[in-house]
Write a protein that holds these residues in place. Structure first.
Motif, PDB file in Angstrom:
ATOM      1  N   UNK A 145      50.113  -0.282 -95.935  1.00 38.72           N
ATOM      2  CA  UNK A 145      49.133  -1.348 -95.654  1.00 38.72           C
ATOM      3  C   UNK A 145      47.715  -0.900 -95.970  1.00 38.72           C
ATOM      4  N   UNK A 146      47.454   0.384 -95.660  1.00 39.66           N
ATOM      5  CA  UNK A 146      46.103   0.917 -95.914  1.00 39.66           C
ATOM      6  C   UNK A 146      45.759   0.833 -97.413  1.00 39.66           C
ATOM      7  N   UNK A 147      46.712   1.228 -98.237  1.00 42.50           N
ATOM      8  CA  UNK A 147      46.475   1.207 -99.684  1.00 42.50           C
ATOM      9  C   UNK A 147      46.229  -0.211-100.169  1.00 42.50           C
ATOM     10  N   UNK A 148      47.037  -1.128 -99.662  1.00 43.70           N
ATOM     11  CA  UNK A 148      46.897  -2.532-100.117  1.00 43.70           C
ATOM     12  C   UNK A 148      45.576  -3.117 -99.619  1.00 43.70           C
ATOM     13  N   UNK A 149      45.295  -2.882 -98.342  1.00 45.07           N
ATOM     14  CA  UNK A 149      44.108  -3.508 -97.753  1.00 45.07           C
ATOM     15  C   UNK A 149      42.826  -3.084 -98.473  1.00 45.07           C
ATOM     16  N   UNK A 150      42.751  -1.772 -98.840  1.00 43.46           N
ATOM     17  CA  UNK A 150      41.508  -1.285 -99.442  1.00 43.46           C
ATOM     18  C   UNK A 150      41.618  -1.064-100.955  1.00 43.46           C
ATOM     19  N   UNK A 151      42.734  -1.444-101.526  1.00 40.94           N
ATOM     20  CA  UNK A 151      42.934  -1.253-102.970  1.00 40.94           C
ATOM     21  C   UNK A 151      42.785   0.210-103.357  1.00 40.94           C
ATOM     22  N   UNK A 152      43.291   1.108-102.513  1.00 42.21           N
ATOM     23  CA  UNK A 152      43.045   2.537-102.725  1.00 42.21           C
ATOM     24  C   UNK A 152      43.714   3.063-103.987  1.00 42.21           C
ATOM     25  N   UNK A 153      42.971   3.902-104.694  1.00 37.50           N
ATOM     26  CA  UNK A 153      43.546   4.635-105.828  1.00 37.50           C
ATOM     27  C   UNK A 153      43.719   6.082-105.369  1.00 37.50           C
ATOM     28  N   UNK A 154      44.899   6.638-105.600  1.00 37.21           N
ATOM     29  CA  UNK A 154      45.184   8.010-105.149  1.00 37.21           C
ATOM     30  C   UNK A 154      44.938   8.990-106.280  1.00 37.21           C
ATOM     31  N   UNK A 155      44.341  10.094-105.962  1.00 33.32           N
ATOM     32  CA  UNK A 155      44.112  11.122-106.976  1.00 33.32           C
ATOM     33  C   UNK A 155      44.519  12.479-106.420  1.00 33.32           C
ATOM     34  N   UNK A 156      45.520  13.051-107.072  1.00 28.95           N
ATOM     35  CA  UNK A 156      46.036  14.356-106.627  1.00 28.95           C
ATOM     36  C   UNK A 156      45.110  15.444-107.166  1.00 28.95           C
ATOM     37  N   UNK A 157      44.566  16.255-106.275  1.00 27.82           N
ATOM     38  CA  UNK A 157      43.703  17.351-106.742  1.00 27.82           C
ATOM     39  C   UNK A 157      44.224  18.659-106.138  1.00 27.82           C
ATOM     40  N   UNK A 158      43.864  19.804-106.697  1.00 32.49           N
ATOM     41  CA  UNK A 158      44.346  21.061-106.118  1.00 32.49           C
ATOM     42  C   UNK A 158      43.834  21.213-104.693  1.00 32.49           C
ATOM     43  N   UNK A 159      44.680  21.723-103.827  1.00 31.88           N
ATOM     44  CA  UNK A 159      44.306  21.853-102.410  1.00 31.88           C
ATOM     45  C   UNK A 159      43.448  23.081-102.175  1.00 31.88           C
ATOM     46  N   UNK A 160      42.335  22.866-101.570  1.00 36.17           N
ATOM     47  CA  UNK A 160      41.511  23.994-101.121  1.00 36.17           C
ATOM     48  C   UNK A 160      41.326  23.802 -99.626  1.00 36.17           C
ATOM     49  N   UNK A 161      41.970  24.670 -98.865  1.00 38.87           N
ATOM     50  CA  UNK A 161      41.942  24.466 -97.423  1.00 38.87           C
ATOM     51  C   UNK A 161      40.663  25.056 -96.835  1.00 38.87           C
ATOM     52  N   UNK A 162      39.579  24.344 -97.050  1.00 39.81           N
ATOM     53  CA  UNK A 162      38.297  24.811 -96.524  1.00 39.81           C
ATOM     54  C   UNK A 162      37.578  23.596 -95.957  1.00 39.81           C
ATOM     55  N   UNK A 163      36.911  23.793 -94.844  1.00 35.39           N
ATOM     56  CA  UNK A 163      36.157  22.690 -94.236  1.00 35.39           C
ATOM     57  C   UNK A 163      34.822  23.225 -93.728  1.00 35.39           C
ATOM     58  N   UNK A 164      33.888  22.304 -93.542  1.00 37.36           N
ATOM     59  CA  UNK A 164      32.585  22.694 -92.994  1.00 37.36           C
ATOM     60  C   UNK A 164      32.747  23.247 -91.577  1.00 37.36           C
ATOM     61  N   UNK A 165      33.671  22.662 -90.823  1.00 33.98           N
ATOM     62  CA  UNK A 165      33.898  23.131 -89.446  1.00 33.98           C
ATOM     63  C   UNK A 165      34.274  24.609 -89.456  1.00 33.98           C
ATOM     64  N   UNK A 166      35.192  24.961 -90.361  1.00 32.19           N
ATOM     65  CA  UNK A 166      35.629  26.355 -90.399  1.00 32.19           C
ATOM     66  C   UNK A 166      34.462  27.279 -90.773  1.00 32.19           C
ATOM     67  N   UNK A 167      33.651  26.828 -91.690  1.00 29.95           N
ATOM     68  CA  UNK A 167      32.509  27.658 -92.109  1.00 29.95           C
ATOM     69  C   UNK A 167      31.530  27.833 -90.939  1.00 29.95           C
ATOM     70  N   UNK A 168      31.246  26.758 -90.224  1.00 30.92           N
ATOM     71  CA  UNK A 168      30.333  26.875 -89.070  1.00 30.92           C
ATOM     72  C   UNK A 168      30.917  27.843 -88.038  1.00 30.92           C
TER      73      UNK A 168
END
Ligand code: ATP
Length: 201
Positions: free
Chosen positions: A145-168
């Motif tokens: 439903x989420x994809x339909x409601x917002x017309x989302x386009x999915x893009x697979x990108x390489x995973x980098x498990x890094x976040x600003x929270x972790x850096x802080x």
């Protein structure tokens, strides 16, 4: 030719390599002429307790994007002040860049929150919403439903498990942040920590 503009909105508290790789991959895949990094002033849905001052986040972004072709900082939400709402920002950008095609880029975590955004259903008429895969958050199921409601386009990108929270958190604990942020950003952050800047401590 119609200009294709990508927008990566976020707190950038601080900007990190996950943002940069995601933006570059989106730029390639969507053939974007430009990617605007859009730091928000005050997020509507995230806690802003640990949000660093806008000027500091902006300084880090400038350092990260220096010499990166096609990448620039858009500080409109910081100038506007108050709580930042994407729908208002997209309206302002559309009147500034008349005729351009807009692609609003979001990580999976942000996409799952879309129904809570202000005037959420107006977003898709202002920009194509593109979801970039991100570790830790489940990708919206194809046909959902989420994809339909917002017309989302999915893009697979390489995973980098890094976040600003972790850096802080790592900065608070005195752990290294090398390779998680560009060198110039690392230098500014370590200096700010070393000087016991109220921004970091
Ligand atoms: P915080 O940990 O403070 O919540 P964050 O790392 O999620 O911050 P934001 O500035 O909030 O960073 O992210 C801006 C946008 O970039 C969001 O759409 C987010 O989903 C996306 N994003 C952030 N990190 C990544 C990543 N590692 N891979 C893909 N997308 C990402």
């Amino acid at each position: 030719m119609t200009k294709r503009i990508g927008i990566l909105g976020g707190t950038f508290n601080p900007v990190h390599v996950g943002h940069l790789l995601a933006a570059r991959r989106a730029q390639e895949a969507l053939r974007l002429d430009q990617v605007l990094f859009l730091p928000c002033n005050r997020p509507a849905l995230k806690s802003h307790e640990s949000l660093w001052p806008a000027a500091f986040r902006l300084k880090l972004l400038w350092a990260a994007l220096k010499g990166q072709p096609g990448f620039s900082v858009e500080d409109l939400e910081l100038k506007r002040g108050g709580v930042s709402y994407t729908v208002e920002t997209l309206e302002a950008l559309r009147s500034r860049y008349r005729g351009a095609d807009f692609f609003f880029l979001l990580g999976t975590d942000a996409a799952l929150d879309l129904p809570r955004w202000k005037r959420a259903d107006d977003l898709k008429s202002l920009a194509r919403l593109v979801v970039l895969t991100r570790p830790g958050a489940q990708f919206p199921v194809p046909g959902s439903r989420l994809i339909k409601r917002f017309g989302l386009q999915m893009l697979q990108i390489p995973s980098l498990e890094v976040s600003s929270t972790e850096i802080r958190n790592r900065l608070k604990q005195g752990h290294p942040i090398a390779w998680m942020v560009p060198r110039a950003v690392e230098g500014i952050l370590l200096k700010a920590c070393g000087s016991k800047s109220p921004v970091i401590k």
